[in-house]
Design an enzyme around this catalytic site. Structure first.
Site, PDB file in Angstrom:
ATOM      1  N   GLN A  18       0.801  -1.222   0.000  1.00 42.55           N
ATOM      2  CA  GLN A  18       0.000   0.000   0.000  1.00 42.55           C
ATOM      3  C   GLN A  18       0.836   1.276   0.000  1.00 42.55           C
ATOM      4  OE1 GLN A  18      -2.718  -1.720   3.277  1.00 42.55           O
ATOM      5  NE2 GLN A  18      -4.072  -0.372   2.143  1.00 42.55           N
ATOM      6  N   ARG A  75       3.770  -0.188  13.079  1.00 41.66           N
ATOM      7  CA  ARG A  75       3.473  -1.488  12.486  1.00 41.66           C
ATOM      8  C   ARG A  75       3.583  -1.388  10.974  1.00 41.66           C
ATOM      9  NH1 ARG A  75      -2.078  -3.960  10.979  1.00 41.66           N
ATOM     10  NH2 ARG A  75      -1.404  -6.027  10.360  1.00 41.66           N
ATOM     11  N   HIS A 119       1.060  -9.253   4.643  1.00 39.66           N
ATOM     12  CA  HIS A 119      -0.076  -8.347   4.465  1.00 39.66           C
ATOM     13  C   HIS A 119      -0.472  -8.373   2.984  1.00 39.66           C
ATOM     14  CE1 HIS A 119      -2.220  -4.749   6.512  1.00 39.66           C
ATOM     15  NE2 HIS A 119      -2.787  -4.899   5.330  1.00 39.66           N
ATOM     16  N   ASN A 164      -1.760 -10.830   8.478  1.00 41.25           N
ATOM     17  CA  ASN A 164      -2.769  -9.808   8.614  1.00 41.25           C
ATOM     18  C   ASN A 164      -4.088 -10.304   8.022  1.00 41.25           C
ATOM     19  OD1 ASN A 164      -3.660  -6.939   9.079  1.00 41.25           O
ATOM     20  ND2 ASN A 164      -4.103  -7.121   6.901  1.00 41.25           N
ATOM     21  N   GLU A 165      -5.107 -10.394   8.872  1.00 44.38           N
ATOM     22  CA  GLU A 165      -6.476 -10.637   8.426  1.00 44.38           C
ATOM     23  C   GLU A 165      -6.649 -11.827   7.486  1.00 44.38           C
ATOM     24  OE1 GLU A 165      -8.018  -6.996   6.792  1.00 44.38           O
ATOM     25  OE2 GLU A 165      -7.920  -5.967   8.708  1.00 44.38           O
ATOM     26  N   ASN A 293      -7.982  -6.091  14.193  1.00 43.92           N
ATOM     27  CA  ASN A 293      -8.299  -4.939  13.344  1.00 43.92           C
ATOM     28  C   ASN A 293      -9.807  -4.759  13.366  1.00 43.92           C
ATOM     29  OD1 ASN A 293      -5.604  -4.963  12.719  1.00 43.92           O
ATOM     30  ND2 ASN A 293      -5.861  -5.610  10.591  1.00 43.92           N
ATOM     31  N   TYR A 295     -13.158  -2.018  12.474  1.00 49.67           N
ATOM     32  CA  TYR A 295     -13.592  -0.786  11.819  1.00 49.67           C
ATOM     33  C   TYR A 295     -15.061  -0.438  12.033  1.00 49.67           C
ATOM     34  CZ  TYR A 295      -9.128  -0.631   9.375  1.00 49.67           C
ATOM     35  OH  TYR A 295      -7.792  -0.540   9.089  1.00 49.67           O
ATOM     36  N   GLU A 367      -5.229  -2.247  14.030  1.00 46.74           N
ATOM     37  CA  GLU A 367      -5.755  -1.278  13.046  1.00 46.74           C
ATOM     38  C   GLU A 367      -7.108  -0.775  13.525  1.00 46.74           C
ATOM     39  OE1 GLU A 367      -6.233  -2.595   8.969  1.00 46.74           O
ATOM     40  OE2 GLU A 367      -4.237  -3.498   8.952  1.00 46.74           O
ATOM     41  N   TRP A 413      -4.892   3.172  11.864  1.00 47.08           N
ATOM     42  CA  TRP A 413      -4.752   2.909  10.432  1.00 47.08           C
ATOM     43  C   TRP A 413      -5.294   4.114   9.683  1.00 47.08           C
ATOM     44  CZ3 TRP A 413      -2.267  -0.730   7.666  1.00 47.08           C
ATOM     45  CH2 TRP A 413      -2.418  -0.643   6.283  1.00 47.08           C
ATOM     46  N   GLU A 420      -5.522   1.950  -1.377  1.00 47.70           N
ATOM     47  CA  GLU A 420      -6.547   1.244  -0.601  1.00 47.70           C
ATOM     48  C   GLU A 420      -7.135   0.086  -1.437  1.00 47.70           C
ATOM     49  OE1 GLU A 420      -7.416   0.889   2.442  1.00 47.70           O
ATOM     50  OE2 GLU A 420      -9.208  -0.267   1.978  1.00 47.70           O
ATOM     51  N   TRP A 421      -6.256  -0.836  -1.842  1.00 46.53           N
ATOM     52  CA  TRP A 421      -6.644  -2.074  -2.510  1.00 46.53           C
ATOM     53  C   TRP A 421      -7.613  -1.821  -3.669  1.00 46.53           C
ATOM     54  CZ3 TRP A 421      -2.843  -4.864  -1.032  1.00 46.53           C
ATOM     55  CH2 TRP A 421      -2.366  -4.782   0.285  1.00 46.53           C
ATOM     56  N   PHE A 429      -7.345   6.961   4.123  1.00 48.91           N
ATOM     57  CA  PHE A 429      -7.393   6.517   5.517  1.00 48.91           C
ATOM     58  C   PHE A 429      -6.331   7.211   6.376  1.00 48.91           C
ATOM     59  CE2 PHE A 429      -9.897   2.837   4.148  1.00 48.91           C
ATOM     60  CZ  PHE A 429     -10.596   2.478   5.289  1.00 48.91           C
TER      61      PHE A 429
HETATM   62  C1  PNW Z   1      -7.882  -3.785   6.268  1.00 54.52           C
HETATM   63  N1  PNW Z   1     -13.827  -5.917   4.924  1.00 54.52           N
HETATM   64  O1  PNW Z   1      -8.576  -4.277   5.150  1.00 54.52           O
HETATM   65  C2  PNW Z   1      -6.415  -3.948   5.892  1.00 54.52           C
HETATM   66  O2  PNW Z   1      -5.637  -4.606   6.837  1.00 54.52           O
HETATM   67  C3  PNW Z   1      -5.765  -2.703   5.404  1.00 54.52           C
HETATM   68  O3  PNW Z   1      -4.728  -3.032   4.538  1.00 54.52           O
HETATM   69  C4  PNW Z   1      -6.795  -1.789   4.758  1.00 54.52           C
HETATM   70  O4  PNW Z   1      -6.227  -0.671   4.142  1.00 54.52           O
HETATM   71  C5  PNW Z   1      -7.779  -1.371   5.843  1.00 54.52           C
HETATM   72  O5  PNW Z   1      -8.325  -2.492   6.521  1.00 54.52           O
HETATM   73  C6  PNW Z   1      -8.903  -0.497   5.327  1.00 54.52           C
HETATM   74  O6  PNW Z   1      -9.666  -1.184   4.368  1.00 54.52           O
HETATM   75  C7  PNW Z   1      -9.894  -4.654   5.164  1.00 54.52           C
HETATM   76  O7  PNW Z   1     -14.400  -5.962   3.809  1.00 54.52           O
HETATM   77  C8  PNW Z   1     -10.533  -4.735   3.939  1.00 54.52           C
HETATM   78  O8  PNW Z   1     -14.433  -6.249   5.968  1.00 54.52           O
HETATM   79  C9  PNW Z   1     -11.819  -5.150   3.845  1.00 54.52           C
HETATM   80  C10 PNW Z   1     -12.508  -5.495   5.007  1.00 54.52           C
HETATM   81  C11 PNW Z   1     -11.883  -5.415   6.242  1.00 54.52           C
HETATM   82  C12 PNW Z   1     -10.565  -4.984   6.317  1.00 54.52           C
END
Ligand code: PNW
Length: 461
Positions: A18, A75, A119, A164-165, A293, A295, A367, A413, A420-421, A429
């Protein structure tokens, strides 16, 4: 705000693909994200991580900005194909040197490195030759890569995160296909999830057996939203609990309890791989802390299969038909640019749920943060909405801590706006604004706010 303990770890986070750029420089091999971003329509605007924030060249400037913010920990992740261009075998010494210099620079600035090994930027060669995370040998390749990192960096790095995740890797990469490698299936996510757990456990055990003299800690980071029962009915309460099993217990139960949750076994049948007795023993107990992590939050209701699926399943907490859960939102909530709801009390409830289910582990939020359409005006970014988000979530953390949750640290984060993917560069972010034409960094109001909060909450200031 009330005070945090003086030994609370304050950090910020990023990941290699990223921010680094230099995607084909100094011997780095291609990753699945280099390939995925080259496929038309997969990423917003056709954006790629080829240059990103050019952190590869600007890391010293970035560490100075972190120092200005007062963070105690940073991190970041290592790009597997930067140090092993084909995923195995020959080491790229230029890649090793980049991370070695980065680590030295952090230590010089009194910032403790927290290093994520994976990651999401899998070496492309391993996708093509070994079927990526569904392949039978991938966990051994990951352990060998981890060995290299412990060997070269472990004299200075004392905090490791294996993966990661894994939920995102499995569901978005192998189920919905919206992230690399872009595969769509209702069985591959569970195969990938299984290999991810084995890979994590092999790296953990290797660290404990071969590198215990380094005296570090090693864990895994999982992501989870909160799921609140839509009504007080038992059916909805069960649905919310089930959703958390499919989201978080999928990966945390094998590590903390030795097997997948029964809810998943019952619903998935032979689509869910089974652990042999030997594997169960190998996986059990393989984390020194609970990396989380977090959100956002959604409501969960029982779905007997008659609920019409209109919403996108992106961010929906797994393959919804398997869970028999219908997810929904409250229109009165506020939403970020990702359309993720701002619900601080969900964070508190999730922390308490983890505390109880996993027997009071030390938790690190690795995060938490939000995207907003930030603009730079007269050299300033007034991101009041982000500041409110952080304030709300940090207060929710304090409420959980008051109730006994052992939250030991928090990483915002992200350090700066980045790739952002699938959303490309549009979703911002960062605590720092990045102008993606000039690559200039500017602290946003939220970064200045963090600097005060960290200052007021640290023993040595
Ligand atoms: C995380 N969802 O990604 C990642 O660890 C980071 O690289 C990313 O930038 C950040 O959160 C914000 O998106 C996610 O769909 C992507 O639930 C998608 C999901 C959750 C986390």
């Amino acid at each position: 705000m009330k005070k945090f303990p003086s030994d609370f770890i304050w950090g910020t986070a990023t990941s290699s693909y990223q921010i680094e750029g230099a995607a084909a420089l100094d011997g780095k091999g291609p990753s699945i994200w280099d390939a995925f971003t080259g496929i038309p329509e997969r990423v917003h605007n056709g954006d790629t991580g080829e240059v990103a924030c050019d952190h590869y060249h600007k890391y010293k400037e970035d560490i100075q900005l972190m120092k200005d913010m007062g963070v105690k920990a940073y991190r970041f992740s290592i790009s597997w194909p930067r140090v092993l261009p084909t995923g195995k075998g020959k080491v790229n010494e230029a890649g090793i040197k980049f991370y070695s210099d980065l680590i030295d620079e952090l230590l010089k600035a009194d910032i403790v490195p927290w290093v994520t090994l994976y990651h999401w930027d899998l070496p492309l060669a391993l996708q093509l030759e070994e079927d990526g995370w569904t392949g039978a040998n991938i966990s051994d390749h990951f352990a060998a890569y981890a060995d290299l990192c412990f060997d070269r960096f472990g004299d200075r790095v004392k905090n490791w995160i294996t993966l990661n995740e894994p939920w995102v890797v499995a569901i978005l990469g192998y189920g919905q296909g919206v992230f690399a490698p872009g595969r769509v299936s209702n069985s591959e996510p569970y195969l990938a999830g299984h290999q991810l757990i084995l890979a994590h456990a092999k790296a953990y055990n290797l660290y404990k057996e071969k590198y215990s003299h380094q005296n570090g800690v090693i864990g895994i980071t999982n992501n989870c939203d909160w799921r609140e029962p839509l009504t007080n009915s038992q059916a909805d309460k069960d649905a919310a609990e089930r959703a958390l099993h499919f989201f978080l217990a999928w990966f945390a139960d094998p590590i903390y309890k030795g097997d997948y949750p029964d809810t998943m076994k019952e619903r998935l049948g032979d689509r869910l791989p089974t652990f042999t007795a030997e594997e169960r023993a190998m996986v059990l107990g393989t984390t020194d802390f609970f990396g989380l992590n977090h959100y956002t939050t959604m409501y969960a209701a029982h779905d007997d299969g008659t609920v019409k699926k209109e919403r996108s399943v992106y961010g929906n907490g797994g393959i919804s038909e398997d869970q028999m859960v219908d997810l929904s939102l409250d229109k009165n909530w506020t939403f970020t640019a990702m359309n993720w709801a701002v619900v601080p009390w969900g964070c508190q409830k999730l922390l308490e749920w983890i505390d109880e289910r996993y027997d009071r582990p030390d938790i690190y939020i690795t995060e938490n943060g939000c995207a907003y359409p930030d603009k730079i005006v007269d050299g300033k970014v007034n991101d009041q909405a982000r500041l409110d988000y952080y304030k709300g979530y940090l207060q929710a953390c304090q409420t959980a801590m008051d109730k006994g949750v052992k939250l030991k640290g928090y990483f915002a984060w992200s350090f700066m706006d980045n790739f952002e993917w699938a959303s490309g560069y549009e979703k911002r972010f960062g605590l720092h604004f990045v102008d993606f034409e000039t690559l200039e960094r500017t602290p946003k109001a939220s970064a200045l706010w963090f600097r005060e909060v960290i200052g007021e909450n640290s023993a040595d200031v």
